[in-house]
Design an enzyme around this catalytic site. Structure first.
Site, short mmCIF file in Angstrom:
data_model
loop_
_atom_site.label_atom_id
_atom_site.label_comp_id
_atom_site.label_asym_id
_atom_site.label_seq_id
_atom_site.Cartn_x
_atom_site.Cartn_y
_atom_site.Cartn_z
N LYS A 76 -4.28 -7.11 -11.34
CA LYS A 76 -4.82 -6.44 -12.52
C LYS A 76 -6.22 -5.91 -12.18
O LYS A 76 -6.98 -6.58 -11.47
CB LYS A 76 -4.88 -7.45 -13.67
CG LYS A 76 -5.40 -6.90 -14.98
CD LYS A 76 -5.38 -7.99 -16.06
CE LYS A 76 -5.86 -7.49 -17.41
NZ LYS A 76 -5.82 -8.54 -18.44
N SER A 151 -3.13 -7.50 -22.54
CA SER A 151 -3.76 -6.40 -21.87
C SER A 151 -3.26 -6.16 -20.45
O SER A 151 -3.51 -5.09 -19.89
CB SER A 151 -5.27 -6.64 -21.82
OG SER A 151 -5.56 -7.81 -21.09
N SER A 175 -2.86 -12.28 -22.88
CA SER A 175 -2.63 -11.08 -22.07
C SER A 175 -1.71 -11.23 -20.87
O SER A 175 -1.37 -10.24 -20.23
CB SER A 175 -3.96 -10.52 -21.58
OG SER A 175 -4.57 -9.83 -22.62
#
Ligand code: GLN
Length: 476
Positions: A76, A151, A175
């Site tokens: 990420k 997210s 997330s």
């Protein structure tokens, strides 16, 4: 070519059926064929192929191989990888390069993992749909009109669509677990203090944990074993070794609790509630002890989460001032430069949270908001202690709905916040939690349940989750 697990992949490498180079080429091709999903912000094609060739030579020369030998991992865009761009999905860091490796990255590389790219996410990990990325939304591979969750949306879709084997995301309020649920894969948030946050861009420091996306429990467990453990750069990490073995796990007996308030909550989709409740009855019929526990704080947890995390975020994000990091909007006076830079390069959601956080921390409001939210957090901690003196695990829903359509919730931030109702509990209390894919909704989308265990009890969390997955498979 598709690999079921790291174990299977390693067996194929060792017997010579495939090479790391074959595997990297396969994933690179898949990434190219799935550009429209927008899961990766950057792909390290040349580097990954070079690394694969080195690993192939190492293995073929008979040298001992690492536990993640040739395993293809995505990161990420909030995890530092030295010499590579790191933007937190934000324009404010668009030209920024990581100057050191996150501890998790050091540990992956030390076990021969191959890092294939940087994955799209909501700006500064704030969001539940990946629509807050400055670099465009990510599409759910199961239905391109739907969000992947957030997210860590890019990291979830990358595993869902076979663009890498496992991904690392971050989970401050869900997330990792919520996008895993929306994409039909496993998403693990370790206990607070299990994995070093050194090199993770901070959102809410007392909540943030790096988490793992995988296709199965054993891959997630293996990655956790590698990335967890004491670190001199993060004093909140506990000195406890994690090692996963699920041998004999089927013989173990578990006591599982659930809060009826979660499954009866009006926000929960009726079909999701029905399938989850049926699953609980099925477990009971299969001889597992599952029983209800009273819980009357459900409606307090989202407000407590948003007060405390925005307060922490407003402080953490003050470092992006157009001077120390990233881009800037030049002005004669320093104050103007800071104002202009932050107004221009932070997205709307990030600005909303900085303002919320600054408001709740301000004199005259602190007690009404922050102190109250801390009280809620303390009550939840006590509740967790008493619950886990009686059960090994708790089962929760993951999200009130399956993956919703792109744009569907974007105009109503409060509705988007409220959908975090089931995931923020584990972050407020620091306990480990995993979402496991079990069901299919009549809308065609996957969903599952969330399993939680007591602090640092990932071993029973994961063995039990493995067991639940196999009970569900046997039922079909
Ligand atoms: N959806 C939550 C939020 O927007 C979770 C974010 C996260 O875990 N990083 O705050």
């Amino acid at each position: 070519m598709s690999f079921h697990s790291v174990k299977d992949y390693h067996a194929l490498l060792v017997n010579g059926t495939v090479t790391c180079t074959d595997a990297v080429s396969f994933y690179i091709q898949n990434i190219k064929d799935n550009r429209h999903l927008n899961a990766f912000l950057e792909v390290y094609e040349v580097e990954a192929l070079e690394q694969a060739a080195l690993l192939d030579a190492k293995r073929q020369s008979g040298k001992p191989i690492g536990k993640l030998h040739g395993v293809i991992v995505g990161l990420k865009d909030v995890i530092s990888y030295k010499g590579h761009a790191l933007s937190a999905g934000s324009h404010i860091l668009e030209n920024f390069q990581a100057v050191y490796n996150a501890t998790v990255v050091e540990r992956l590389l030390a076990e021969d993992a191959i890092i294939i790219g940087r994955q799209n996410c909501d700006e500064f990990a704030m969001g539940s749909s990946n629509e807050n990325s400055a670099f465009g939304p990510v599409l759910n591979a199961a239905d391109n009109s739907r969000v992947p969750g957030g997210s860590s949306g890019g990291s979830a879709v990358a595993v869902q669509a076979d663009l890498c084997m496992v991904s690392l995301g971050s989970d401050t309020g869900g997330s990792v677990r919520q996008p895993a649920d929306f994409c039909g894969i496993v998403g693990l948030k370790p206990s607070y203090g299990r994995v070093s946050r050194y090199g993770l861009i901070a959102y809410g420091s007392s909540f943030d944990q790096i988490g793992i996306f995988a296709k199965n429990i054993s891959d997630a467990a293996l990655v956790l074993e590698i990335i967890s453990g004491k670190d001199e750069y993060d004093s909140t990490v506990v000195d406890a070794h994690f090692h996963y073995t699920n041998e004999n796990s089927t013989d173990e007996t578990y006591r599982i609790g659930y809060f009826p308030a979660t499954f009866d909550h009006p926000s929960l989709d009726g079909e999701i509630a029905r399938q989850q409740k049926d699953f609980i009855s099925h477990l009971q019929k299969s001889g597992i002890t599952v029983f209800p526990i009273d819980f009357d704080l459900l409606d307090y947890i989202v407000p407590a989460y948003y007060i405390l995390t925005t307060a922490e975020a407003s402080s953490n994000l003050s470092r992006y001032d157009g001077i120390k990091y990233g881009v800037n909007q030049p002005a004669k006076e320093i104050d103007d430069q800071i104002n202009l830079t932050r107004s221009k390069f932070f997205g709307k959601e990030v600005q909303r949270r900085i303002m919320l956080g600054t408001f709740v921390l301000s004199e005259g409001y602190y007690d009404a908001y922050v102190t109250q939210a801390q009280r809620v957090r303390n009550i939840l901690l006590k509740k967790v202690q008493s619950v886990f003196s009686d059960v090994d695990a708790i089962i929760f829903p993951v999200s009130p709905t399956t993956a919703f359509r792109i744009g569907e919730k974007n105009n109503d931030p409060v509705e988007m916040f409220l959908a975090d109702i089931y995931t923020v509990f584990a972050n407020l209390t620091g306990i480990p939690a995993v979402s496991i894919p079990l069901f299919k909704h009549s809308d065609g989308m996957p969903f599952g349940v969330q399993v939680m265990a007591s602090h640092l009890n990932e071993l029973s969390l994961l063995t039990l989750s493995e067991k639940l997955l196999s009970i569900n498979r046997a039922k079909e």
